[in-house]
Design an enzyme around this catalytic site. Sequence first.
Site, PDB file in Angstrom:
ATOM      1  CG  ASP A 152      40.186  35.002  34.604  1.00 31.25           C
ATOM      2  OD1 ASP A 152      40.540  36.190  34.787  1.00 31.25           O
ATOM      3  OD2 ASP A 152      40.629  34.300  33.681  1.00 31.25           O
TER       4      ASP A 152
ATOM      5  CG  HIS B 203      35.436  42.415  37.337  1.00 30.52           C
ATOM      6  ND1 HIS B 203      36.038  41.356  36.700  1.00 30.52           N
ATOM      7  CD2 HIS B 203      34.823  43.138  36.363  1.00 30.52           C
ATOM      8  CE1 HIS B 203      35.792  41.429  35.406  1.00 30.52           C
ATOM      9  NE2 HIS B 203      35.066  42.509  35.174  1.00 30.52           N
TER      10      HIS B 203
ATOM     11  CB  CYS C 162      39.754  40.686  35.724  1.00 32.72           C
ATOM     12  SG  CYS C 162      39.499  41.310  37.362  1.00 32.72           S
TER      13      CYS C 162
END
EC number: 3.4.19.12
Length: 275
Positions: free
Chosen positions: A49, A262, A52
């Site tokens: 999400d 990410h 992270c």
Amino acid sequence: YKLSVSPEMDILEYCRKEWRGDTPVAQRMRKGYEAVAQKFASIRRIRGDNYCAFRATLFQALSQATQLPSWLQSDNFTVLPENLLSEYDWIKQWQLKQKPGKKMGEISDEIKDYLILLRKKWKNISEIKDPTEKQEACDQLFKNEEEEYSLYEAVKFLMLSTAIRLYQDGRSGRRVPVFSWLLFARDTSSNPCQLMQNHLNQIGHSIGLEQVEMFLLAYALQYSIQVYRLYKHSTDEFLTLYPNDPEEDWPVVTLITEDDRHYNIPVGMCQETML
């Protein structure tokens, strides 16, 4: 229910599953993972999400914590929200993920509770001597969604506090790190109030951390964040340090990213690594 931090998996096996193709991107990623595998045996996937970067950094910091950092021991630490509110009225526009629509005037006590929780969890985990028990305590903490997100709110508020200090230092002619100038050179964050409204308030909701905010996170936690940026393999940005001129006594955490959006974490060092 999604796991916040998945169990360990062999890093090369993970790479083979994720990057099967023969495109230039897949080849570069595989080379990147192979390079990381020289130092680390496994990878743990981080829930994807907009938190992270916080999740990966905080999980790594707590996993290796052996003492409470000095900034967490400060007497002023838990009164930070009321102290800043008394000086900067605009902080009333701070927003909490759990309480959208509620303004800072009403949630100052809650942020104080989050800061106290951060100190308590850090202290408890750092006092665990057995590595397996310490890992279990971290895993347990990151399975408790309410506590986990409360910690991210505390860290976000620390980033705001750090940004205000850097901004004031810069304006009064004191020496500040280069990233501070870059942070406030953006049209969307030319001062701490704009940084809060356009960036910090949105992180976790609609956006993740940008590159320059990774520096701010590092300064807020007084940690060096070392990131393997796999898509930059075979360039001098493959291993990037936030900040690039860390204080000598700052501990180091290591993350992996394929795209600067990410982050996952490498675990199980193959050998002693030094910066």
